[in-house]
Write a protein that holds these residues in place. Structure first.
Motif, PDB file in Angstrom:
ATOM      1  N   GLY A  88       0.815  -1.202   0.000  1.00  0.00           N
ATOM      2  CA  GLY A  88       0.000   0.000   0.000  1.00  0.00           C
ATOM      3  C   GLY A  88       0.850   1.254   0.000  1.00  0.00           C
ATOM      4  N   ILE A  89       0.228   2.360   0.389  1.00  0.00           N
ATOM      5  CA  ILE A  89       0.860   3.681   0.318  1.00  0.00           C
ATOM      6  C   ILE A  89       1.680   3.971   1.566  1.00  0.00           C
ATOM      7  CG2 ILE A  89       0.345   6.173   0.313  1.00  0.00           C
ATOM      8  CD1 ILE A  89      -2.031   5.549  -1.499  1.00  0.00           C
ATOM      9  N   VAL A  90       2.835   4.607   1.369  1.00  0.00           N
ATOM     10  CA  VAL A  90       3.629   5.183   2.445  1.00  0.00           C
ATOM     11  C   VAL A  90       4.055   6.585   2.013  1.00  0.00           C
ATOM     12  CG1 VAL A  90       4.486   2.953   3.249  1.00  0.00           C
ATOM     13  CG2 VAL A  90       5.829   4.259   1.589  1.00  0.00           C
ATOM     14  N   TRP A  91       4.412   7.404   2.988  1.00  0.00           N
ATOM     15  CA  TRP A  91       4.848   8.777   2.703  1.00  0.00           C
ATOM     16  C   TRP A  91       6.211   9.044   3.313  1.00  0.00           C
ATOM     17  CZ3 TRP A  91       2.799  12.809  -0.122  1.00  0.00           C
ATOM     18  CH2 TRP A  91       1.500  12.647  -0.611  1.00  0.00           C
ATOM     19  N   TYR A  92       7.007   9.837   2.592  1.00  0.00           N
ATOM     20  CA  TYR A  92       8.265  10.378   3.105  1.00  0.00           C
ATOM     21  C   TYR A  92       8.259  11.892   2.899  1.00  0.00           C
ATOM     22  CZ  TYR A  92      10.266   5.631   2.886  1.00  0.00           C
ATOM     23  OH  TYR A  92      10.535   4.294   3.050  1.00  0.00           O
ATOM     24  N   ARG A  93       8.827  12.601   3.867  1.00  0.00           N
ATOM     25  CA  ARG A  93       8.988  14.050   3.736  1.00  0.00           C
ATOM     26  C   ARG A  93      10.366  14.449   4.273  1.00  0.00           C
ATOM     27  NH1 ARG A  93       4.732  17.648   3.472  1.00  0.00           N
ATOM     28  NH2 ARG A  93       5.715  18.950   5.068  1.00  0.00           N
TER      29      ARG A  93
END
Length: 289
Positions: A88-93
């Motif tokens: 599924g989706i993951v986020w990095y910032r």
């Protein structure tokens, strides 16, 4: 006269192993080459799952986990397969300030690879979509108008869900291995002079861009080594330059050879130069297997 330097070791003729320097985004670092490289791995903020608005520059990510890349989105036991890992989706910032040393240079973010499908945002603006997890991704910060001292946020949404449109293509539950999502290889911030060797991905030319080493007329008596080097002048004025390539001595190459080619590049012009090396009595790997 500006000189563009490149040093390399040819290994195709070798019958023994050669220990090389660490390569950073495709080139070996050389002093006085005008190419600056920063390790961009530390200080990423990570969230497992989707979050509305996470691409925005002013999004509050203080509660996210702080990680370094290369990164695995999930720790799994050694016997894990594709039917057990997170999909599924993951986020990095990442928050950063463009270094002062970048003044007057073209600046690029270079991701060696991100698994799955990716959408990349810069200060809240979508700048690239990419599919597949095995090729590098480059983002030109200069092309989007960033200047030295600017406060920036790069945000990345990565999705490793099943998708038959890119390799490996099969449903993960049918595989005997697991491929995790996220930024699983190194990230670099690269600043280059206005006149520089191009990046093959950025140029997006069939059989072109960057550096291409190929061979011809190979025998036990001699072999030709040909090096295609593409250079681009992104400056607003013309430049006279010298392209220099060196064939480094090794087990297969008894003597060092250096080739120089002088040329003038107009503003905005890109050209490919081919240089030829003749190697006498090469030790062919096919004869020493």
């Amino acid at each position: 006269m500006r000189r563009i330097l490149l040093s390399f070791i040819f290994s195709c003729f070798l019958c023994s192993l050669v220990k090389a320097q660490t390569s950073v985004a495709g080139l070996f670092p050389l002093a006085n080459s005008g190419r600056l490289v920063w390790n961009f791995n530390a200080g990423w903020r990570f969230h497992l799952g989707d979050v509305t608005g996470a691409e925005a520059k002013d999004f509050n990510d203080k509660g996210w986990e702080i990680v370094s890349t290369p990164h695995s989105i999930q720790l799994m036991p050694a016997e894990a397969s594709g039917c057990r890992n997170y999909q599924g989706i993951v986020w990095y910032r990442k928050h950063f300030v463009l270094p002062k040393e970048c003044a007057g240079r073209d600046v690029t973010l270079h991701f060696e690879a991100i698994m799955g499908k990716q959408t990349i945002y810069l200060n809240g603006k979508k700048v690239k979509e990419h599919e597949g997890g095995y090729l590098p991704i480059t983002i030109s910060l200069s092309a989007f108008g960033l200047s030295v001292g600017d406060e920036c946020v790069v945000a990345i949404m990565a999705d490793n869900s099943d998708d038959k449109t890119y390799p490996p293509g099969k449903k993960q539950m049918t595989l005997d291995f697991a491929y995790h999502g996220g930024i699983y290889r190194d990230v670099w911030l690269i600043a280059k002079n206005k006149v520089a060797i191009t990046d093959a991905l950025e140029e997006n030319k069939v059989a072109g861009g960057g550096i291409f080493v190929h061979y011809a007329n190979i025998s036990e008596k001699s072999a030709e080594v040909l090096v295609n080097t593409e250079v681009r002048n992104s400056d607003t004025r013309s430049h006279a330059i010298t392209i220099e390539n060196t064939l480094v001595p090794s087990v297969a190459v008894p003597q060092q050879q250096t080739k120089q080619t002088k040329l003038k590049l107009q503003a905005g012009e890109a050209r490919t130069i081919t240089q030829r090396f003749l190697v006498k009595n090469p030790k062919l790997w096919s004869r020493h297997s």
